[in-house]
Scaffold this active site. Structure first.
Site, PDB file in Angstrom:
ATOM      1  N   ASP A   9       0.878  -1.170   0.000  1.00  0.00           N
ATOM      2  CA  ASP A   9       0.000   0.000   0.000  1.00  0.00           C
ATOM      3  C   ASP A   9       0.914   1.219   0.000  1.00  0.00           C
ATOM      4  O   ASP A   9       1.365   1.660   1.053  1.00  0.00           O
ATOM      5  CB  ASP A   9      -0.905  -0.015   1.235  1.00  0.00           C
ATOM      6  CG  ASP A   9      -1.852   1.169   1.267  1.00  0.00           C
ATOM      7  OD1 ASP A   9      -2.311   1.603   0.188  1.00  0.00           O
ATOM      8  OD2 ASP A   9      -2.134   1.670   2.376  1.00  0.00           O
ATOM      9  N   GLU A  76      -2.154  -1.491  -5.256  1.00  0.00           N
ATOM     10  CA  GLU A  76      -3.353  -0.837  -5.764  1.00  0.00           C
ATOM     11  C   GLU A  76      -2.951   0.092  -6.902  1.00  0.00           C
ATOM     12  O   GLU A  76      -1.919   0.761  -6.835  1.00  0.00           O
ATOM     13  CB  GLU A  76      -3.978  -0.028  -4.624  1.00  0.00           C
ATOM     14  CG  GLU A  76      -5.327   0.533  -4.919  1.00  0.00           C
ATOM     15  CD  GLU A  76      -5.924   1.221  -3.701  1.00  0.00           C
ATOM     16  OE1 GLU A  76      -6.105   2.454  -3.775  1.00  0.00           O
ATOM     17  OE2 GLU A  76      -6.197   0.538  -2.696  1.00  0.00           O
ATOM     18  N   ASP A 148      -2.657   0.958   7.007  1.00  0.00           N
ATOM     19  CA  ASP A 148      -1.860   0.766   5.792  1.00  0.00           C
ATOM     20  C   ASP A 148      -1.416  -0.692   5.651  1.00  0.00           C
ATOM     21  O   ASP A 148      -1.373  -1.234   4.548  1.00  0.00           O
ATOM     22  CB  ASP A 148      -0.630   1.687   5.799  1.00  0.00           C
ATOM     23  CG  ASP A 148      -1.010   3.126   6.061  1.00  0.00           C
ATOM     24  OD1 ASP A 148      -1.274   3.850   5.092  1.00  0.00           O
ATOM     25  OD2 ASP A 148      -1.077   3.516   7.239  1.00  0.00           O
TER      26      ASP A 148
END
Length: 163
Positions: A9, A76, A148
């Site tokens: 992340d 992501e 996170d």
């Protein structure tokens, strides 16, 4: 067959990571079991110069890659939402792509909706729903902290199911 999957992340101040081990059935290629290996964050501060922040991310990520030697990494997809924040995330993301490439670790990317759909079954799930699903899937008593790291584990789980 065993596979270590690293979820990332990206962020400049806080970069979350989560590593899971998946054991796949050699005949069906489906997952027999998934377990948590490690999770955490790489932190930098605004007091550090930009170059030093990127060096910190690179060195800490490089240590993780050398210690665990993941077979696959996932993150992501980066979307433009606030110019300043997007640029900072993009810089950290560039460092992680570099470190992965140097270690010949393939990287796959997912949209936020793909991750939410994979982990919760609902593409518009909220952060708490995703975190609860991560804890449930990995048989954890508590939601991983900080957020996170939980997000990174959600990415790793998504990679294990969709790759």
């Amino acid at each position: 067959m065993e596979k270590l999957i690293l979820g990332l992340d990206p962020g400049l101040a806080v970069l979350g990571f989560g590593l899971i081990k998946c054991i796949y059935n050699s005949k069906t290629e489906k997952i027999d079991s998934t377990s948590l290996v490690d999770f955490g964050v790489i932190k930098t501060t605004k007091k550090q110069e930009m170059g030093q922040r990127l060096v910190t991310i690179y060195e800490d990520l490089h240590t993780i890659l050398n210690n665990f030697k993941p077979d696959l990494a996932a993150t992501e997809k980066l979307f433009f939402y606030r110019m300043g924040n997007t640029i900072l995330v993009a810089q950290a993301r560039g460092i992680l792509i570099l470190a992965l490439a140097q270690n010949e670790i393939p990287l796959i990317e997912f949209t936020p909706a793909q991750i939410k759909q994979a982990v919760t079954g609902y593409g518009n799930a909220d952060k708490y729903d995703v975190q609860q699903a991560v804890a449930r899937e990995l048989n954890l008593e508590e939601i991983p902290k900080p957020d996170d790291a939980a997000d990174a584990l959600a990415v790793a789980l998504t990679a294990s199911w969709l790759n």
